[in-house]
Design an enzyme around this catalytic site. Sequence first.
Site, short mmCIF file in Angstrom:
data_model
loop_
_atom_site.label_atom_id
_atom_site.label_comp_id
_atom_site.label_asym_id
_atom_site.label_seq_id
_atom_site.Cartn_x
_atom_site.Cartn_y
_atom_site.Cartn_z
N THR A 169 0.86 -1.19 0.00
CA THR A 169 0.00 0.00 0.00
C THR A 169 0.90 1.24 0.00
O THR A 169 2.01 1.19 0.53
CB THR A 169 -0.86 -0.02 1.28
N ARG A 197 -14.59 -6.43 -0.54
CA ARG A 197 -13.98 -6.10 0.77
C ARG A 197 -13.33 -4.71 0.71
O ARG A 197 -12.60 -4.39 -0.22
CB ARG A 197 -12.93 -7.16 1.13
N VAL A 198 -13.59 -3.91 1.71
CA VAL A 198 -12.93 -2.61 1.82
C VAL A 198 -12.15 -2.60 3.14
O VAL A 198 -12.70 -2.96 4.18
CB VAL A 198 -13.96 -1.46 1.80
N GLY A 199 -10.90 -2.20 3.06
CA GLY A 199 -10.06 -2.17 4.26
C GLY A 199 -10.07 -0.79 4.90
O GLY A 199 -10.97 0.02 4.69
N ASP A 200 -9.03 -0.53 5.65
CA ASP A 200 -8.91 0.75 6.36
C ASP A 200 -8.55 1.91 5.44
O ASP A 200 -8.88 3.06 5.73
CB ASP A 200 -7.80 0.65 7.42
N THR A 220 -0.69 1.92 6.88
CA THR A 220 -0.64 0.72 6.05
C THR A 220 -0.56 -0.48 6.99
O THR A 220 -0.18 -0.34 8.15
CB THR A 220 0.55 0.76 5.08
N GLY A 221 -0.92 -1.65 6.46
CA GLY A 221 -0.86 -2.86 7.28
C GLY A 221 -2.20 -3.57 7.33
O GLY A 221 -2.98 -3.50 6.38
N GLY A 223 -5.58 -4.04 7.62
CA GLY A 223 -6.70 -3.11 7.57
C GLY A 223 -7.82 -3.44 8.52
O GLY A 223 -8.45 -2.54 9.10
N1 ASP Z 1 -4.19 -1.59 4.84
C1 ASP Z 1 -4.37 -2.23 3.57
C2 ASP Z 1 -5.68 -2.97 3.58
O1 ASP Z 1 -5.97 -3.63 4.56
C3 ASP Z 1 -3.28 -3.16 3.19
C4 ASP Z 1 -1.89 -2.65 3.49
O2 ASP Z 1 -1.72 -1.54 3.90
O3 ASP Z 1 -0.94 -3.38 3.28
O4 ASP Z 1 -6.38 -2.94 2.60
#
Ligand code: ASP
Length: 302
Positions: A169, A197-200, A220-221, A223
């Site tokens: 990300t 799916r929607v993340g953070d 990032t990470g 979500g």
């Molecule tokens: N945070 C992102 C998500 O969960 C993925 C990422 O940052 O690596 O969609």
Amino acid sequence: MNRTPVIVVHGGAWKIPEEEHGPHVEGCQRAAAAGWEVLRAGGSALDAVETAVRLLEDDPTFDAGRGSCLNAIGEVELDAIIMDGQTLRLGAVAAVRRIRNPVTLARLIMEKGPHNFLVDSGAEEFARQHGMGLIPSEELVVERERARWEAWRAGEGLYAAELFNSTGTVGAVALDREGHLAAATSTGGKPGKWPGRVGDSPLVGCGAYADDRSAAASATGDGEALMRILATGAVCARVGAGKSPQEAAEEVLALLAERTGGYGGLIVLDPRGRYGIAHTTPHMAWAVVTPDGTCRAGIRVR
Ligand code: ASP
């Protein structure tokens, strides 16, 4: 106010394979330098973060725009957000498939209104009606991700199940000469994710936040975990309450681990130009250009 500009970018916090370190560092460096050039010429923090994130979206190294990971049915679905610290205006998109630069669509939504956040076909129709070209979805897919996805489908890869399994990300935070902050984040999400799916990342206060009175941040990470603690809102609030950006980022990642067991990375920038970079993953790709124009970039290791 006459501030000396600063820009910080990240290219994801995960377990970045050794052979991909070089392209990650170069990509972050290019993006930060381009964003800084905008600031140096008197451009806004918003223009700078959009410019930096567009470059990262166009770079197939990262999990944003072209080169993003594939979802469970082998398609790319993109999420992005941009936020203006001066006005608290924001634009966000999720689950778009035919947009080359989701961050620019997010900005268009912010500027043309009346809404903040559009998803899927509604977002794409908004793009089309405002003159942004739609591209065939396949143009976003690169061979590396197709091969990873196929190995996962054949039961050979750990595409979806492995910890720290994202693929980069991207995000940026900037401070301009006027003393205004902005933040942007863009992603293809998690590999093998459920369609829809929607993340953070596109959620305000989760994937990004910007407020001239506190700070700008991009996350990032993991979500699913990051959104449960409103990661970037929490980090900006801490800076507003007097913590340094570095302290605040470390505290929020500790909270993330304590409350959710999740992992992640954060970049944070305050109105004085102080910045923080922290992660709880094995690696994080980053770059920064400080007021004297020096660009530094690397892979942080934990
Ligand atoms: N945070 C992102 C998500 O969960 C993925 C990422 O940052 O690596 O969609």
